[in-house]
Design a protein around this motif. Structure first.
Motif, short mmCIF file in Angstrom:
data_model
loop_
_atom_site.label_atom_id
_atom_site.label_comp_id
_atom_site.label_asym_id
_atom_site.label_seq_id
_atom_site.Cartn_x
_atom_site.Cartn_y
_atom_site.Cartn_z
N LEU A 48 -33.99 -23.76 -34.29
CA LEU A 48 -32.91 -23.96 -33.31
C LEU A 48 -31.58 -23.55 -33.93
O LEU A 48 -30.68 -23.28 -33.19
N LEU A 49 -31.67 -24.26 -34.95
CA LEU A 49 -30.01 -24.21 -36.04
C LEU A 49 -29.94 -23.07 -36.15
O LEU A 49 -28.66 -21.60 -35.93
N MET A 50 -31.07 -21.37 -36.94
CA MET A 50 -30.93 -20.40 -37.16
C MET A 50 -30.94 -19.60 -35.47
O MET A 50 -30.33 -18.64 -35.62
N VAL A 51 -31.57 -20.34 -34.72
CA VAL A 51 -31.22 -18.72 -33.03
C VAL A 51 -29.92 -19.32 -32.33
O VAL A 51 -29.34 -18.51 -32.45
N THR A 52 -29.18 -20.74 -33.09
CA THR A 52 -27.84 -20.81 -32.40
C THR A 52 -26.92 -19.60 -33.59
O THR A 52 -25.97 -19.48 -33.09
N ILE A 53 -26.92 -19.94 -34.39
CA ILE A 53 -25.46 -19.10 -35.18
C ILE A 53 -26.29 -17.62 -35.47
O ILE A 53 -24.89 -17.02 -35.38
N ASN A 54 -27.03 -16.98 -35.01
CA ASN A 54 -28.08 -16.04 -34.72
C ASN A 54 -27.00 -15.79 -32.94
O ASN A 54 -26.27 -14.63 -33.16
N CYS A 55 -27.18 -16.36 -31.97
CA CYS A 55 -26.30 -15.58 -31.18
C CYS A 55 -24.91 -15.78 -30.90
O CYS A 55 -24.77 -15.33 -30.50
N LEU A 80 -19.47 -20.28 -38.63
CA LEU A 80 -20.22 -21.20 -39.38
C LEU A 80 -19.59 -22.67 -39.47
O LEU A 80 -20.89 -23.37 -39.38
N VAL A 81 -18.32 -22.78 -39.60
CA VAL A 81 -18.28 -24.32 -40.01
C VAL A 81 -17.93 -24.72 -38.52
O VAL A 81 -18.38 -26.03 -38.65
N ALA A 82 -17.86 -24.19 -37.36
CA ALA A 82 -17.77 -24.95 -36.10
C ALA A 82 -19.69 -24.79 -35.84
O ALA A 82 -19.86 -25.99 -35.20
N VAL A 83 -20.45 -24.08 -36.21
CA VAL A 83 -21.62 -23.88 -35.75
C VAL A 83 -22.28 -25.63 -36.76
O VAL A 83 -23.22 -26.55 -36.11
N ARG A 84 -21.40 -26.25 -37.80
CA ARG A 84 -21.66 -26.86 -38.64
C ARG A 84 -21.83 -28.71 -37.72
O ARG A 84 -22.54 -29.12 -38.10
N PHE A 85 -19.76 -28.61 -37.17
CA PHE A 85 -20.39 -29.31 -36.91
C PHE A 85 -20.37 -29.81 -35.47
O PHE A 85 -20.64 -30.60 -35.60
N GLY A 89 -22.87 -32.57 -34.69
CA GLY A 89 -22.62 -33.53 -33.27
C GLY A 89 -24.16 -33.59 -32.15
O GLY A 89 -23.99 -35.07 -31.97
N VAL A 90 -24.76 -33.21 -32.64
CA VAL A 90 -26.12 -32.66 -32.08
C VAL A 90 -26.72 -34.24 -32.50
O VAL A 90 -27.27 -34.31 -32.38
N LEU A 91 -26.70 -33.69 -33.85
CA LEU A 91 -27.74 -35.01 -34.49
C LEU A 91 -27.00 -36.20 -34.15
O LEU A 91 -27.96 -38.04 -33.87
N GLN A 92 -25.97 -36.24 -34.06
CA GLN A 92 -25.08 -37.41 -33.79
C GLN A 92 -25.30 -37.96 -32.06
O GLN A 92 -26.01 -39.43 -32.14
N LEU A 93 -25.71 -37.43 -31.36
CA LEU A 93 -25.98 -36.90 -29.59
C LEU A 93 -27.65 -37.49 -29.87
O LEU A 93 -28.13 -38.49 -28.85
N GLN A 94 -28.41 -37.15 -30.46
CA GLN A 94 -30.20 -37.56 -30.59
C GLN A 94 -29.72 -38.85 -31.56
O GLN A 94 -30.18 -39.35 -30.50
N LYS A 95 -29.48 -39.41 -32.02
CA LYS A 95 -29.59 -40.94 -32.66
C LYS A 95 -28.28 -41.98 -31.75
O LYS A 95 -29.33 -42.85 -31.33
N LEU A 96 -28.15 -41.90 -30.88
CA LEU A 96 -27.37 -41.91 -29.69
C LEU A 96 -28.02 -42.34 -28.23
O LEU A 96 -28.43 -43.19 -27.72
N TYR A 97 -28.92 -41.02 -27.79
CA TYR A 97 -29.87 -41.22 -26.79
C TYR A 97 -31.36 -41.89 -27.20
O TYR A 97 -31.77 -42.84 -26.42
N TYR A 98 -31.43 -41.29 -29.09
CA TYR A 98 -32.89 -42.24 -29.35
C TYR A 98 -32.61 -44.60 -29.35
O TYR A 98 -33.43 -44.95 -28.85
N ALA A 99 -31.42 -44.38 -30.00
CA ALA A 99 -30.78 -45.64 -29.44
C ALA A 99 -31.09 -46.50 -28.25
O ALA A 99 -31.53 -47.42 -27.60
N GLN A 100 -30.57 -45.56 -27.58
CA GLN A 100 -30.74 -46.02 -26.04
C GLN A 100 -31.58 -45.86 -25.17
O GLN A 100 -32.57 -47.18 -24.38
N GLN A 101 -32.51 -45.25 -26.16
CA GLN A 101 -33.88 -44.90 -25.30
C GLN A 101 -34.99 -46.26 -25.91
O GLN A 101 -36.01 -47.18 -24.90
N LEU A 102 -34.59 -46.26 -26.72
CA LEU A 102 -35.31 -48.06 -27.60
C LEU A 102 -34.95 -48.96 -27.40
O LEU A 102 -34.97 -50.61 -27.22
N GLU A 103 -33.06 -49.42 -26.80
CA GLU A 103 -33.12 -50.59 -26.14
C GLU A 103 -33.46 -50.89 -24.67
O GLU A 103 -33.78 -52.16 -24.82
N ASN A 104 -33.15 -49.75 -23.75
CA ASN A 104 -34.29 -49.89 -22.51
C ASN A 104 -35.55 -49.57 -22.93
O ASN A 104 -35.53 -50.04 -21.07
#
Length: 173
Positions: A48-55, A80-85, A89-104
């Motif tokens: 997914l990261l490679m596809v995004t960078i290529n896009c 590349l810096v923008a894609v890295r950040f 951000g996507v990893l942080q949102l994924q962690k929040l989503y997982y935490a929300q799923q486990l909590e609810n």
């Protein structure tokens, strides 16, 4: 005479390609946040990261017109810096989503460690275990990171599992 960075004039095909590539980028972000637990996380995340960078690179080629190598290099670096950040951000949102799923929707279930392994990738070691657990009379086998190497083959452990998405789990014990 000053040379300025010039964007290509807008054309219908450029707008269509921009919309297509932007949709692909948004789709990759969606998969990365909400659907990654269904797949082999490491390989799909890097794809997914490679596809995004290529896009983003293709978007740069479509819209940025300059022969100045320094400007192209600088713009590529900033991209590349923008894609890295964005990836962080996507990893942080994924962690929040997982935490929300486990909590609810979390349920505590018993699991059994089937396998404990370490693999070396690049300079780092990846310590993980393969765990079997059951939820709603359905058996699951999942690879879980075990960086602290706390568990051995045959150990029993408690897991918090999302009842809606059984691939989202957390070791409780």
């Amino acid at each position: 005479m000053n040379k300025y960075i010039r964007l290509h004039p807008r054309s219908k095909s450029k707008v269509i390609w921009t919309l297509v590539l932007s949709s692909i980028i948004l789709f990759c972000i969606y998969i990365g946040i909400f659907q990654l637990h269904y797949y082999n996380k490491e390989s799909v995340a890097s794809m997914l990261l490679m596809v995004t960078i290529n896009c983003f690179i293709i978007l740069q080629m479509i819209w940025l017109e300059t022969n100045n190598l320094l400007v192209r290099t600088l713009f590529g670096f900033l991209l590349l810096v923008a894609v890295r950040f964005s990836a962080l951000g996507v990893l942080q949102l994924q962690k929040l989503y997982y935490a929300q799923q486990l909590e609810n929707h979390g349920k505590i279930v018993d699991g059994k460690v089937l396998l404990v392994r370490s693999s070396k990738s690049s300079l780092l070691y990846d310590h993980y275990m393969v765990v079997r657990y059951a939820l709603n009379n359905e058996n699951f086998v999942q690879k879980i990171g075990d960086e602290n190497q706390r568990f051995n083959e045959g150990d029993n452990l408690k897991l918090r599992i999302s009842a809606e998405h059984p691939g989202i789990l957390q070791v409780v014990q």
